[in-house]
Design an enzyme around this catalytic site. Structure first.
Site, mmCIF file in Angstrom:
data_model
loop_
_atom_site.group_PDB
_atom_site.id
_atom_site.type_symbol
_atom_site.label_atom_id
_atom_site.label_comp_id
_atom_site.label_asym_id
_atom_site.label_seq_id
_atom_site.Cartn_x
_atom_site.Cartn_y
_atom_site.Cartn_z
ATOM 1 N N ASP A 1 23.275 91.080 -16.823
ATOM 2 C CA ASP A 1 24.610 90.804 -16.309
ATOM 3 C C ASP A 1 25.450 92.065 -16.452
ATOM 4 O OD1 ASP A 1 27.062 89.745 -15.577
ATOM 5 O OD2 ASP A 1 27.272 88.471 -17.351
ATOM 6 N N SER B 1 33.253 83.822 -17.549
ATOM 7 C CA SER B 1 33.493 84.749 -16.444
ATOM 8 C C SER B 1 35.003 84.917 -16.230
ATOM 9 C CB SER B 1 32.774 84.237 -15.195
ATOM 10 O OG SER B 1 32.751 85.210 -14.182
ATOM 11 N N HIS C 1 24.280 86.143 -15.245
ATOM 12 C CA HIS C 1 25.636 85.614 -15.123
ATOM 13 C C HIS C 1 25.593 84.150 -14.665
ATOM 14 C CE1 HIS C 1 29.889 86.656 -15.170
ATOM 15 N NE2 HIS C 1 30.050 85.863 -14.121
#
Length: 295
Positions: free
Chosen positions: A237, A144, A267
């Protein structure tokens, strides 16, 4: 790898999360969310030969050595939207990574927004990479926001001519810097919805003119001459589209790219739900990518 919509583990977790949703970035203060992430993060992990809290380049890090000698070094940048997360939250993940690969893992405690907005996290990420004393092959890795920082410092290392990176491992990275693109409106994911992504962007990069800076949006940067890349993307995601685009753009620039997709995953699945088959398959892809470059 399962086809989209056929992973029963992911379906069960999504149903649980939908029924037991807690506070989020749109409804709770940052301190509460940091504490909540810490409580959710897996604890424990393999014993190490040595674990040391120290500074590299003036930045706090935690260094994991699974054995007296190691074949390489992985610099790990944690996720959390540049706002949440810590070395302590990723202790289990870092231990597991070190144990599986045999590598030294350097987990970076970079400064967080909103107290320290862009480009503070980039400065810390680069300070560690530029000062590292690598044992053998050197990799950057993150998920991320940490995937974003890994992609950014890989470009910086190429531009500076050092250090030489042997690979970049980008796990559902944020690389486009645009929370209002068509892809961001394409569907409503199970976790990390578009409005939440926009809120993290607002906290980390409050000045709109900075969102085209390649230190925030590495997809806009020059991509030739970068180290081999592994991208791990999750089908459920909103970051998957830009992850796939980054993989395509790297390949078009002549960079060796491996793409691993978990079509039904969401995610943060890899760090928060490590016991799932999707996480296991992704770890296998990561380990194989690293092992192939340690030889």
């Amino acid at each position: 790898m399962s086809a989209r919509g056929t992973d029963p583990e992911m379906a069960a977790i999504k149903s649980f999360l939908a029924a037991n949703g807690g506070p989020g970035i749109l409804t709770a203060d940052v301190g509460m969310l940091r504490a909540m992430l810490s409580s959710m993060s897996p604890q424990g992990g393999p014993d190490m030969f040595a674990v040391e809290d120290r500074e590299i380049g003036g930045v706090p890090v935690r260094v994991y050595r699974p054995g007296e000698s190691v074949p390489g070094t992985i610099i790990l940048y944690h996720g959390g939207g540049w706002v949440l997360g810590s070395v302590a939250d990723y202790d289990h993940f870092a231990r597991s990574l070190a144990q599986r690969t045999g590598c030294r893992v350097v987990s970076v405690e970079y400064r967080l927004a909103p107290e320290n907005p862009f480009p503070a996290a980039v400065e810390d990420a680069w300070a560690v990479l530029s000062a590292i004393d690598a044992d053998g092959p050197l990799f950057v890795m993150g998920d991320s926001a940490g995937g974003n920082l890994s992609a950014v410092v890989a470009q910086m290392a190429r531009d500076q001519g050092a250090p030489k990176l042997d690979g970049q491992i980008l796990i559902y990275p944020s690389v486009a810097g645009d929370a209002d693109s068509a892809a961001m409106h394409a569907f409503v994911p199970s976790t990390m919805k578009r409005e939440e992504i926009a809120a993290f962007f607002d906290l980390y990069v409050p000045a709109p003119q900075d969102r085209s800076d390649i230190r925030f949006a590495p997809l806009l940067g020059r991509l030739d001459g970068l180290p081999p890349a592994l991208l791990v993307v999750a089908g459920d995601d909103l970051a998957a589209d830009e992850g796939n685009r980054y993989a395509d753009a790297l390949a078009q620039a002549g960079v060796p790219v491996t793409l691993h997709e978990e079509p039904d995953a969401f995610h943060a699945f890899l760090t928060l739900f490590p016991d799932t088959q999707a996480a296991s398959r992704s770890r296998q892809a990561i380990d194989a990518f690293i092992a192939n470059r340690l030889q």
